[in-house]
Design a protein around this motif. Structure first.
Motif, PDB file in Angstrom:
ATOM      1  N   TRP A  71       5.896   4.219  13.001  1.00 39.89           N
ATOM      2  CA  TRP A  71       4.783   4.524  12.103  1.00 39.89           C
ATOM      3  C   TRP A  71       4.650   3.507  10.966  1.00 39.89           C
ATOM      4  N   MET A  72       5.504   2.495  10.931  1.00 41.64           N
ATOM      5  CA  MET A  72       5.400   1.421   9.941  1.00 41.64           C
ATOM      6  C   MET A  72       4.978   0.131  10.642  1.00 41.64           C
ATOM      7  N   HIS A  73       3.929  -0.524  10.131  1.00 39.49           N
ATOM      8  CA  HIS A  73       3.395  -1.726  10.764  1.00 39.49           C
ATOM      9  C   HIS A  73       3.342  -2.861   9.744  1.00 39.49           C
ATOM     10  N   GLU A  74       4.013  -3.938  10.054  1.00 43.57           N
ATOM     11  CA  GLU A  74       4.111  -5.057   9.115  1.00 43.57           C
ATOM     12  C   GLU A  74       2.735  -5.626   8.769  1.00 43.57           C
ATOM     13  N   ILE A  75       2.528  -5.884   7.489  1.00 39.44           N
ATOM     14  CA  ILE A  75       1.305  -6.538   7.019  1.00 39.44           C
ATOM     15  C   ILE A  75       1.527  -8.041   7.120  1.00 39.44           C
ATOM     16  N   LYS A  76       0.812  -8.696   8.024  1.00 36.76           N
ATOM     17  CA  LYS A  76       1.037 -10.122   8.248  1.00 36.76           C
ATOM     18  C   LYS A  76      -0.001 -10.996   7.562  1.00 36.76           C
ATOM     19  N   ASP A  77      -1.205 -10.480   7.352  1.00 31.43           N
ATOM     20  CA  ASP A  77      -2.248 -11.262   6.693  1.00 31.43           C
ATOM     21  C   ASP A  77      -2.135 -11.105   5.185  1.00 31.43           C
ATOM     22  N   ASP A  78      -2.135 -12.225   4.475  1.00 29.63           N
ATOM     23  CA  ASP A  78      -2.029 -12.178   3.019  1.00 29.63           C
ATOM     24  C   ASP A  78      -3.236 -11.476   2.417  1.00 29.63           C
ATOM     25  N   ASP A  79      -2.981 -10.490   1.590  1.00 28.22           N
ATOM     26  CA  ASP A  79      -4.018  -9.855   0.804  1.00 28.22           C
ATOM     27  C   ASP A  79      -4.264 -10.709  -0.436  1.00 28.22           C
ATOM     28  N   LYS A  80      -5.516 -10.770  -0.888  1.00 32.10           N
ATOM     29  CA  LYS A  80      -5.842 -11.581  -2.060  1.00 32.10           C
ATOM     30  C   LYS A  80      -4.982 -11.202  -3.255  1.00 32.10           C
ATOM     31  N   GLN A  81      -4.699  -9.912  -3.405  1.00 29.22           N
ATOM     32  CA  GLN A  81      -3.930  -9.448  -4.550  1.00 29.22           C
ATOM     33  C   GLN A  81      -2.456  -9.859  -4.482  1.00 29.22           C
ATOM     34  N   THR A  82      -1.939 -10.109  -3.291  1.00 29.49           N
ATOM     35  CA  THR A  82      -0.504 -10.384  -3.159  1.00 29.49           C
ATOM     36  C   THR A  82      -0.188 -11.840  -2.842  1.00 29.49           C
ATOM     37  N   GLN A  83      -1.192 -12.680  -2.726  1.00 24.22           N
ATOM     38  CA  GLN A  83      -0.950 -14.088  -2.419  1.00 24.22           C
ATOM     39  C   GLN A  83      -0.103 -14.738  -3.514  1.00 24.22           C
ATOM     40  N   GLY A  84       0.827 -15.564  -3.072  1.00 25.92           N
ATOM     41  CA  GLY A  84       1.675 -16.290  -4.014  1.00 25.92           C
ATOM     42  C   GLY A  84       2.903 -15.530  -4.470  1.00 25.92           C
ATOM     43  N   MET A  85       3.077 -14.275  -4.039  1.00 24.42           N
ATOM     44  CA  MET A  85       4.260 -13.518  -4.443  1.00 24.42           C
ATOM     45  C   MET A  85       5.417 -13.819  -3.496  1.00 24.42           C
TER      46      MET A  85
END
Length: 228
Positions: A71-85
């Protein structure tokens, strides 16, 4: 003194990383059978600052055991809010969990934090309801409430820090970035660093100076490398 992560810019002040590697998951059926402790309820307890053991179970399975629940799926595409972290690992949840009675459909692991990412208005309402205080940091926005003032954990909220990292690197190269203004979203969740509220506030007061010192040290190192 144990140091807290206030932003990705304060790299020198970062505390314990929850993982040394990140890899793909095994088959869903095997994962569920291998560790029955990895339940939505347990993840909700970790987010709610109620179970260090649950955080350790998920961190160990995801980052050291290379396994994850179906039930957990990795987020692979960078979200604008999290880019650079740096060191941020995110997952969407097909079975939402509860963080202090609030539903959560995505979760992020960042060093000793386990958090979700909410729109600012929702996060601010949660911060007010949980009576969190603003941390004494100028360079970024962070809120806190210690469950145990002597040893934690700490319920907290903070801005995505990619812009802060970029600003520090720009200063190191002799430039400046325009002020991006308040972020549209805030991370909200729990920090399990075993430290006191006194330690946290002392580190918070020093964090802006730490960022300046880090940027200056990087700049000086770059200048030295440019010299023949």
């Amino acid at each position: 003194m144990k140091k807290f992560l206030f932003s990705a810019a304060t790299l020198a002040a970062a505390f314990l990383a929850t993982a040394s590697a990140h890899a793909g998951a095994q088959s869903a059926g095997q994962q569920e059978n291998q560790d029955p402790a990895l339940t939505p309820q347990a993840l909700g307890e970790a987010l709610s600052c109620r179970s260090r053991e649950a955080l350790e179970a998920f961190a160990g399975a995801l980052f050291l055991g290379d396994t994850s629940p179906a039930w957990m799926h990795e987020i692979k595409d960078d979200d604008k809010q999290t880019q650079g972290m740096l060191g941020l690992y995110g997952y969407t949840l097909s079975r939402p969990v509860l963080m202090l009675e609030e539903p959560v459909d995505r979760v992020y692991f960042l060093q000793n934090w386990v958090v979700t990412l909410w729109p600012r208005k929702k996060a601010e309402a949660f911060i007010a309801a949980q009576k969190m205080a603003r941390a004494p940091i100028k360079g970024t926005e962070q809120y806190y409430r210690f469950i145990d003032p002597d040893s934690g954990p700490m319920l907290g909220a903070f801005e995505p820090t990619g812009n802060a990292t970029a600003a520090m690197l720009a200063k190191a190269f002799g430039g400046e970035l325009p002020d991006a203004g308040p972020s549209d979203s805030l991370f909200v969740g729990c920090n399990y660093t075993p430290a006191s509220q006194v330690d946290f506030l002392e580190a918070a007061r020093q964090s802006d100076a730490t960022v300046r010192d880090t940027a200056r040290s990087l700049g000086e190192a770059l200048q030295e490398r440019k010299q023949p």
